[in-house]
Design a protein around this motif. Structure first.
Motif, PDB file in Angstrom:
ATOM      1  N   MET A   1      -1.029  15.422  68.231  1.00 13.50           N
ATOM      2  CA  MET A   1      -0.696  16.736  68.780  1.00 13.50           C
ATOM      3  C   MET A   1      -1.551  16.998  69.995  1.00 13.50           C
ATOM      4  N   ASN A   2      -0.985  17.452  71.058  1.00 11.46           N
ATOM      5  CA  ASN A   2      -1.778  18.041  72.125  1.00 11.46           C
ATOM      6  C   ASN A   2      -0.960  19.159  72.735  1.00 11.46           C
ATOM      7  N   HIS A 416       5.648  13.087  71.340  1.00 14.77           N
ATOM      8  CA  HIS A 416       5.258  12.576  72.662  1.00 14.77           C
ATOM      9  C   HIS A 416       6.241  11.512  73.160  1.00 14.77           C
ATOM     10  N   GLU A 431      -0.978   7.631  70.579  1.00 18.14           N
ATOM     11  CA  GLU A 431      -0.252   8.394  69.562  1.00 18.14           C
ATOM     12  C   GLU A 431       1.253   8.164  69.680  1.00 18.14           C
ATOM     13  N   HIS A 484       3.384  13.201  64.122  1.00 18.82           N
ATOM     14  CA  HIS A 484       2.293  13.183  65.103  1.00 18.82           C
ATOM     15  C   HIS A 484       1.053  12.561  64.480  1.00 18.82           C
ATOM     16  N   CYS A 485       0.041  12.326  65.341  1.00 19.66           N
ATOM     17  CA  CYS A 485      -1.280  11.952  64.851  1.00 19.66           C
ATOM     18  C   CYS A 485      -2.282  12.880  65.523  1.00 19.66           C
TER      19      CYS A 485
HETATM   20 ZN   LIG Z   1       0.794  14.937  68.862  1.00 16.04          ZN
END
Ligand SMILES: [Zn+2]
Length: 595
Positions: A1-2, A416, A431, A484-485
Motif C-alpha cells: 500500500m502507498n 499497483h 510489491e 497488497h503488501c
Molecule cells: Zn500497496
C-alpha cells in the motif's frame, strides 16, 4: 500500500463540492434515511443479504441498494448528471430513478424499479418483507418441448415422478398469479400441463404424462426461458429433428393440484420404516453472526428448504426420511432469532419427508451445507444472525464448502503495477510483482472451485484507483479482493497480515475477519487482525470506497520485514495465502448466507 491508492487531493475536492451542490439542488436525493425501519428483500425465493439493509421511508416506500437488480439479471449505472440511477432490465427495459445515498450505496425505490423490470411485488407488513417474483409470461409446448418464459431470469429445478407419471418444473421466485392454469398439450405422451404453487415463492408446472417419455433440460441454470425437451417415443427429443405439431386436444377439466402449501408436522409420527432417518437435531451458536442447525441423518438424500412468513418459519424437508426413536420433537431455545425447532414427518405428493421447522422471530439469510459424519451425513442450516457491536468472533472451525463458489463472480485486484512499483522491499523486491503473482494464484484457485474470476490487471500495467472498483461493478462482481503488501519503513519494524475493510461497514468487516483468520491458519505469517481503512486515510482506500459489493484489501505481509518477505517470495507460501483468502471467502459466504 502507498498513497497512490488514494485519490489525488484535487479529485477529492471536486467530489466534496459536488456533494454540497447536489445537497442544495436535490435535498431529497441525499437525505439519509431517518429512523427508517429495516426491511427484508426476497428475490428468487431467498432473502438477499445487503451491505446496507433495505429500509422503509416514512411514506411507506421501500429503498434498497440498487445492486439488487443484478439478482434479476439487470444492471445499473449512475446517470451522467449524477442525480439519478439508470437501471436496465435483462429484457432491455429501462427506468431512471432518483436515489438516496446511504453509506456510499445508491439506494433506490424498490417497487418502482421492480415494476419496470417485470416483477410482481408483494409486501408483508407484519414480517416487514418485500418479495419480488418473476412473472410467468408464456408457458407453451411445441416441437422443442416445454417452454416457460419469465419476465427476468430465475432458478428452476426439474423433477421426475414415477407414480403417477409426471414431470415437475419448479420455478423459484415466480408468481403463480401470472401463470396460465392449464396449457394445451401437443405431445401425444402428455395428458395435461397445469400450474400450481408449492409455496408463496415457488410455482410448480406439472406435466402429466400418459407414458414414460424421456426429457432433457435444455436451458442453463438461471434463465428467463426454461426449456425442457421431451420425446414422444421414448427417446430424448432433438431440437434439430422437427416433429409435426399435433392438433390441440379438447380441453379436459384439470384435476386439483396436490401441491398446496405444505402441512405442518403432525404431533405423532408413524414408526420408522425403510429409508433415511434423522437421528439428531442440534442448534449451535457459532458466532454473533452465525448459528448452525445441525441435522444428523443416516445417509444422503434429496432435500428442499422453504421459508414461510407470518408466522416466520424455515422448513427443511428431507425426502424419504423418518425420525429416529428418541429424537426430541421440540427444542425450545433462547436464541434471538430461532424460537424453537420442531421435527416431524409429513406426506405430500405421495412422498414422505422428514421435516425440521425453525420457528423464527424474523426471516434471515441462510444456506444449507452437507458434510459426512461417522455414521451418515450432516445437513447444516447456516442461519445468518444480525451482527451486533461485539468483539471479533472466534475463528469458525469448519470445513469450507467449496461448492459455495459456483456461479460467484469475483474481481481480484493485484495492487499497483506499471510505473507504480508499490513498496520496494529488502533486496529490491517490488510489491507490484508479488501482488500480481499472488493475485494470479488466487484467480486460479477461485476458478478451479467454480467461480468466475476477473482481474483488474493481468500484467505489468496500472489501472487507476477509481477504475478498479468500476471494473468490478461492470463485471457484476459479487466480491472484490485487493492484494497488497505493507511497508512501514525501518527494517523489521512490523510483521504480519492485515486485512482492511471500508469505514465502519459491518459486512465487509466480517469478510475481513474471515479472511485474516484463514490466512493466519495456513501461511505462517502472523495475523495483525482487521482494520478499517479510515485508520489509514480519512475517507478510506479508493478501491474499497468505490466498490458496491463486499470488498476487502489484504496486506499480505511487510516488505520491510525479512521474515515476511522471505515467506511472501516463496511459491508455497504464496499459494497458502491464496488458499487462506479462498477459505475465508467461503466462511464469509456461509456466514452471510449463500445467494
Ligand atoms: Zn500497496
Amino acid at each position: 500500500m502507498n498513497t497512490s491508492l488514494f485519490l489525488p487531493a484535487a479529485r477529492r475536492l471536486y467530489i466534496f463540492s459536488a456533494a454540497i451542490i447536489s445537497a442544495i439542488l436535490l435535498p431529497a436525493s441525499v437525505t439519509p434515511a431517518q429512523a427508517a425501519d429495516d426491511v427484508q428483500l426476497v428475490i428468487g425465493g431467498q432473502p438477499v443479504a445487503f451491505v446496507v439493509q433495505p429500509y422503509q421511508e416514512s411514506d411507506g416506500s421501500v429503498y434498497a441498494p440498487v445492486d439488487f437488480v443484478r439478482r434479476m439479471g439487470g444492471n445499473y449505472t449512475p446517470s451522467s448528471d449524477g442525480r439519478s440511477v439508470d437501471v436496465t432490465g435483462s429484457n432491455g427495459s429501462k427506468i431512471t430513478v432518483p436515489f438516496q445515498m446511504v453509506k456510499e450505496r445508491y439506494c433506490v425505490p424498490v417497487k418502482q424499479v421492480a415494476d419496470a423490470l417485470g416483477a410482481s411485488v408483494g409486501w408483508n407488513d407484519r414480517a416487514h418483507t418485500m418479495t419480488l417474483r418473476a412473472r410467468i409470461e408464456v408457458v407453451k409446448q411445441d416441437r422443442d418441448g416445454l417452454s416457460i418464459f419469465t419476465s427476468y431470469p430465475i432458478y428452476y429445478s426439474v423433477k421426475r415422478l414415477e407414480k403417477p407419471q409426471r414431470i415437475y418444473v419448479d420455478l423459484l421466485g415466480a408468481d403463480l398469479a401470472s401463470a396460465p392454469a392449464t396449457v394445451p398439450a401437443t405431445n401425444p405422451g402428455v395428458s395435461y400441463i397445469r400450474s400450481g404453487s408449492i409455496s408463496y415463492n415457488t410455482v410448480r408446472i406439472v406435466v402429466d404424462l400418459k407414458k414414460n417419455i424421456a426429457f432433457k433440460i435444455a436451458s442453463g441454470p438461471v434463465t428467463s426461458h426454461v426449456q425442457v425437451a421431451m420425446s414422444g417415443d421414448g427417446e430424448t427429443h432433438v431440437a434439430t429433428r422437427p416433429q409435426p405439431i399435433l392438433p390441440v386436444p379438447v380441453p379436459v377439466a384439470p384435476r386439483p393440484l396436490p401441491v398446496t402449501p405444505l402441512p405442518e408436522p403432525p404431533q405423532d409420527t408413524p414408526p420408522a420404516a425403510s429409508g433415511l432417518q434423522i437421528t439428531d437435531v442440534a442448534c449451535n451458536v457459532v458466532s454473533d453472526t452465525l448459528t448452525q442447525i445441525v441435522i444428523k441423518t443416516t445417509g444422503q438424500g434429496d432435500y428442499r428448504t422453504e421459508t414461510l412468513a407470518g408466522p416466520n418459519r424455515l422448513a427443511f424437508d428431507l425426502a424419504d426420511a423418518s425420525l429416529a426413536d428418541g429424537l426430541k420433537r421440540l427444542i425450545s431455545t433462547d436464541h434471538s432469532i430461532i424460537k424453537s425447532i420442531r421435527s416431524g414427518v409429513m406426506k405430500a405428493d405421495g412422498k414422505k419427508f422428514g421435516r425440521v421447522v425453525l420457528d423464527m422471530t424474523k426471516l434471515v439469510a441462510f444456506n444449507v451445507t452437507t458434510q459426512p459424519s461417522d455414521d451418515g451425513v450432516e445437513y447444516v442450516i447456516n442461519v445468518q444472525t444480525p451482527a451486533q457491536a461485539t468483539p471479533p468472533a472466534p475463528t469458525v472451525a469448519q470445513v469450507p464448502d467449496s461448492t459455495l463458489l459456483a456461479g460467484k463472480i469475483i474481481m481480484v485486484d493485484p495492487g499497483h503495477g506499471g510505473g507504480d512499483s508499490g513498496a520496494v522491499g529488502i533486496g529490491g523486491a517490488r510489491e507490484k510483482d508479488l501482488t500480481l503473482t499472488i493475485g494470479k494464484q488466487l484467480r486460479d484457485l477461485l476458478a478451479s472451485n467454480g467461480a468466475t474470476v476477473y482481474m483488474t490487471r493481468e500484467d505489468d500495467t496500472k489501472p487507476s484507483v477509481a477504475a478498479r472498483p468500476q471494473m468490478a461493478i461492470a463485471a457484476h462482481a459479487d466480491y472484490f479482493i485487493s492484494i497488497h503488501c505493507d511497508d512501514s519503513g525501518a527494517r523489521n519494524s512490523h510483521s504480519g497480515t492485515t486485512v482492511y475493510y471500508h469505514a465502519q461497514n459491518a459486512v465487509c468487516r466480517r469478510f475481513a475477519i474471515d479472511v485474516v483468520n484463514r490466512i493466519a491458519a495456513v501461511s505462517g505469517i502472523p495475523p495483525n487482525g482487521v482494520k478499517s481503512d479510515t485508520i489509514r486515510f480519512q475517507t478510506g482506500f479508493g478501491v474499497l470506497r468505490g466498490s458496491t459489493m463486499p470488498a476487502i484489501l489484504v496486506e499480505c505481509g511487510y516488505m520491510n520485514s525479512e521474515s515476511d518477505l522471505s515467506k511472501l517470495r516463496t511459491p508455497a507460501v504464496q499459494q497458502h495465502v491464496a488458499e487462506g483468502v479462498v477459505a475465508g471467502l467461503l466462511d464469509f459466504i456461509a456466514d452471510t448466507g449463500n445467494r
